[in-house]
Scaffold this active site. Sequence first.
Site, mmCIF file in Angstrom:
data_model
loop_
_atom_site.group_PDB
_atom_site.id
_atom_site.type_symbol
_atom_site.label_atom_id
_atom_site.label_comp_id
_atom_site.label_asym_id
_atom_site.label_seq_id
_atom_site.Cartn_x
_atom_site.Cartn_y
_atom_site.Cartn_z
ATOM 1 N N ASP A 129 52.434 10.902 64.744
ATOM 2 C CA ASP A 129 51.896 9.429 64.672
ATOM 3 C C ASP A 129 52.618 9.184 63.241
ATOM 4 O OD1 ASP A 129 49.474 10.699 64.693
ATOM 5 O OD2 ASP A 129 48.969 8.595 64.586
ATOM 6 N N ARG A 141 45.933 10.181 58.090
ATOM 7 C CA ARG A 141 44.297 9.651 58.386
ATOM 8 C C ARG A 141 43.839 10.774 59.217
ATOM 9 N NH1 ARG A 141 47.131 4.648 61.331
ATOM 10 N NH2 ARG A 141 47.283 5.013 63.677
ATOM 11 N N ASP A 142 42.888 10.308 59.615
ATOM 12 C CA ASP A 142 42.165 11.415 60.865
ATOM 13 C C ASP A 142 42.391 11.650 62.333
ATOM 14 O OD1 ASP A 142 41.634 8.508 61.060
ATOM 15 O OD2 ASP A 142 39.407 9.138 61.946
ATOM 16 N N GLU A 143 43.987 11.582 62.021
ATOM 17 C CA GLU A 143 44.292 11.685 63.846
ATOM 18 C C GLU A 143 45.569 11.765 63.838
ATOM 19 O OE1 GLU A 143 45.773 8.019 66.759
ATOM 20 O OE2 GLU A 143 45.557 7.132 64.401
ATOM 21 N N ASP A 197 55.648 7.161 69.781
ATOM 22 C CA ASP A 197 56.135 7.492 68.785
ATOM 23 C C ASP A 197 56.910 8.628 69.020
ATOM 24 O OD1 ASP A 197 53.516 7.251 69.157
ATOM 25 O OD2 ASP A 197 53.684 6.410 66.397
ATOM 26 N N TRP A 212 54.644 5.505 76.642
ATOM 27 C CA TRP A 212 54.351 6.938 75.712
ATOM 28 C C TRP A 212 54.093 7.617 76.638
ATOM 29 C CZ3 TRP A 212 53.783 2.374 74.418
ATOM 30 C CH2 TRP A 212 53.090 2.316 72.726
ATOM 31 N N GLU A 217 53.565 2.063 59.531
ATOM 32 C CA GLU A 217 53.091 1.804 60.419
ATOM 33 C C GLU A 217 53.376 0.228 61.476
ATOM 34 O OE1 GLU A 217 49.076 2.931 61.053
ATOM 35 O OE2 GLU A 217 48.637 2.725 63.594
ATOM 36 N N HIS A 259 54.927 5.873 59.643
ATOM 37 C CA HIS A 259 54.111 6.319 60.205
ATOM 38 C C HIS A 259 56.522 5.910 61.157
ATOM 39 C CE1 HIS A 259 50.681 5.900 62.411
ATOM 40 N NE2 HIS A 259 51.411 5.304 63.953
HETATM 41 C C1 RAM Z 1 47.870 4.662 67.615
HETATM 42 C C2 RAM Z 1 48.798 5.961 66.627
HETATM 43 C C3 RAM Z 1 50.112 5.617 67.094
HETATM 44 C C4 RAM Z 1 50.147 4.872 68.118
HETATM 45 C C5 RAM Z 1 49.083 4.885 69.230
HETATM 46 C C6 RAM Z 1 48.719 3.757 70.979
HETATM 47 O O1 RAM Z 1 46.362 5.267 66.710
HETATM 48 O O2 RAM Z 1 48.953 6.192 65.673
HETATM 49 O O3 RAM Z 1 51.189 5.082 66.839
HETATM 50 O O4 RAM Z 1 51.058 5.716 69.491
HETATM 51 O O5 RAM Z 1 47.835 4.455 68.835
#
Ligand code: RAM
Length: 925
Positions: free
Chosen positions: A503, A507-509, A516, A568, A779, A800
């Site tokens: 995504d 960041r912490d992801e 996505d 998703w 994003e 993003h």
């Molecule tokens: C966010 C992500 C992503 C999205 C979800 C639902 O944290 O960055 O882009 O698909 O949420």
Amino acid sequence: MFKKSYLKGVLYTLNTLLFLGLIACENQDELERPNELLISEGFENPLGFYDAEPTFSWKLPLENNVTNQSAYQILVASNGSLLPNNADLWDSGKVESSQSVWIKYAGEALQSRQKVYWQVKYWNQDGEASQWSAINNFELGLLNNQDWKAKWIGLNTAKDSVRGKQNVLIHKPQYLRKGFELSDEIIAARLYITSKGVFDVSINGENVSDDVMSPGFTTYDKRIETLTYDVTDLIDSGQNAIGVELASGWYSGRLLWGTTPWDNSISPKVLCQLELQLKNGSTKTIISDETWKGITNGPLQFAEIYDGEIYDSNLEMSDWATNSFDDSDWNNVEVAQLDNTVTLKPKRHSTVKNKMELSPKKITQKDEAVIFDLEQNMVGVPRVKVPMKKGDTLKIRFAEMLSPDGTFYTDNYRSAHSTDYYIASKDGDIEYTPKFTFHGFRYVELSGYDTSKKPSKDWVTGLVLYSDFEDNGTFTSSHEKLNQLQSNIVWGLRGNFLDIPTDCPQRDERLGWTGDAQVFGPTSMFNADVYKFWASWLQSVREAQLEDGAIPWTVPDTRGNKIGSSGWGDVATIIPWKIYMRTGDVGFLEDNYEMMKNWVAYHEKKSNKHISNMMSFSDWLQPYPENEKNTGDTSRNLIGTAFFAHSAQLTAQTAQVLGKKEEQEKYEALYRTVAEAFDKRFFDENGKVKGATETQTSYLLALAFDLLPERKRENAQLNLLRKLKEADYHLRTGFLGTPLLSKVLDDMGEVDMVYKLLFNETYPSWFYSINQGATTIWERWNSYSKTEGYNPMSMNSLNHYAYGAIGEWMYERIAGIAPLEAGYKFIKIAPQVREPLHSASASLNTPYGKVSSSWEMVEGKFELEIVVPPNTFAVVIMPANTDEELLLNGKTFSDTNDVKLEQSHKDAYELHVQPGTYIFQSIAK
Ligand code: RAM
């Protein structure tokens, strides 16, 4: 005397034979040979290949006498010298077929480690044969767990580790080594290696490869990928040593939620097997086992994906990976056996590498710190070359953007510390590149350097890291902002294709968010050679699918909450289908068909009388939400039901391609039933949304997925146009609605409206972010604005790719290159020419070769230059006033063998075009 002339005669005859032989090899009558030989999803001569049943593909030369293939022959042998006459593994024989891609191997079974050679020839449309191609090869990796004699090894870093952010165990990086002696020289050496964690390996102090963050991120509870390296040149007779640096990576590092299906609290481990063939005919294998030694007090003291690295050069151990090093005070490693529930498989797509280097364009000094601006948001690591003073710590910070006062905007990194530290052991210039982390940034800030020295731009270089694929397409136009949008799309791709589709990268992801991926897949296929990337990730999606068919929110699953989200999880049906449309590889559909069916079953389970109840992130981040939620205003049930129908329909289409008639009918019927339920529940007689908030996205879903009866469709279209008008002709769509906008409006004949939305400068629009300085896709439509600053939400990635999905329409409709049939065997070239564009062009490497379309409109004169690759066929729609003349290559057009005028529409010519290069000219209407 007699003898001499006799010899002369023999030599003469030999010479003649040789000469005749040469002529035979270069027979002028034979067509030019096929080229670009690839196996499976696009591998060229791979080492450590993953599949013992590959497919073969090649390209025909772009020659006058080669338009199509009428037959082919493939030869496969265990040794190159056996070709073409003694193919011992497979001879396909002459196969009458125009297929030149994805042909399945059907020869002798192949084994782990086996090296295989192959070549191919084709016959053209007139039955003339080509020369044999060059001989390509592939070598298989270790295909089965049983091939491994090695054991997992490592230090128990969990024991003395601390808990860090989110209570996650912080494992110290490890240094592992083993010395060994060889009695003879070697003729070949292969290193098979992987890790739980990420590794970097060297032999005798030399780096084995320039791969980064290997082995990458898979569903570690099901499959761990292994790497194969040819290390013949690194090994000496006599004393040798192998050294491995090991860090947590994705396996035992900190990941959002921290609840993986694999045990991420275990200490990182490595598994390696060095197989040697000695000159004296013997073999020897060095494996990871209890004889290895390790320490954690090497220079790398800390390494986390989200948080960065700490490197203490005081702890450097020169030569630790050479044999002269004394490891007597190192610790013994712990050993674990292989777990056979986790398969070890050769990596099935490219490793991550440093693909590009960016130099700072500007530097600014601020107090004791200096900021480097790369003028491009990128993902990777910096290489720093900086003067330092002994004992000082260099601090390296990152940011995607600056705040208006020039300070670093890092709120959007959330809990990711994303900072690297280097501790100097002496005065002077240091050089450092972080190894087991990566950052998303445009700006780099250094502090802690020797402030007596004047900062210079060459202190920092941005190393751009992504999976090792090449560009696959180009798009450019006469409009600067549209070109910037294209650049932002491509940078979003580069930044988020670091082993898995993520995504965001900063960041912490940084996770494999399925929604996505679902929306961006087709655009990525145009810009980059990412078929193997997607095929690999989809294997992870299959492995991550739960028993009831649910697809986790992210793949690999990092949450483990066992529920799917509509829009998703539909990645399971949409990506197989959309990627199939771009490759034509039926095997890809075969691989994913079960997953598609299981996902549809999950939809069924989550619905009541065909109305979905599934959880959903919905039209994520829709602008101006009435309910102030991230999920936007479009009804979750409406979205779920629409995707239920759509997934059933794609599954029916797949069943059809696979020749499964009954299942095709079953899924078609299901699609129709769900569509009917959708219509009844959510639309009134006038094609207007009922019982749910009326949004642009509700119309887009209904129209894009063909869910309304004929009689309502037109009204629904009018309602969509009304919603757009109410929004002052601006989009009101989030992650799910936006990718549908262009196609739906285009199908309605509203190309003008697509142009309007695409070229909008004000919020919300693509150009809005460009006007605020974006160099990647954001994003949010308003992640930042010059007037209002940063979006107050910390979930605010500036890299993003989701909204970059508009790229698909840009290439397929503005430049006009689209597949008419899966894999571009039939191509449609139909550019949509509108103001404010005066020209646009795109090119794409299709499985058959390069197709391109390039148009220009000058004072009412329209010119289109196209290349149609061999073994394909194109329908060209040439915008024109058909009362006026059409020119081909500068001459008045009349039908030729290669180009036929099929029809004249009211404002376009329809031409059927054979492979070749052409320039058409017309007068525009
Ligand atoms: C966010 C992500 C992503 C999205 C979800 C639902 O944290 O960055 O882009 O698909 O949420």
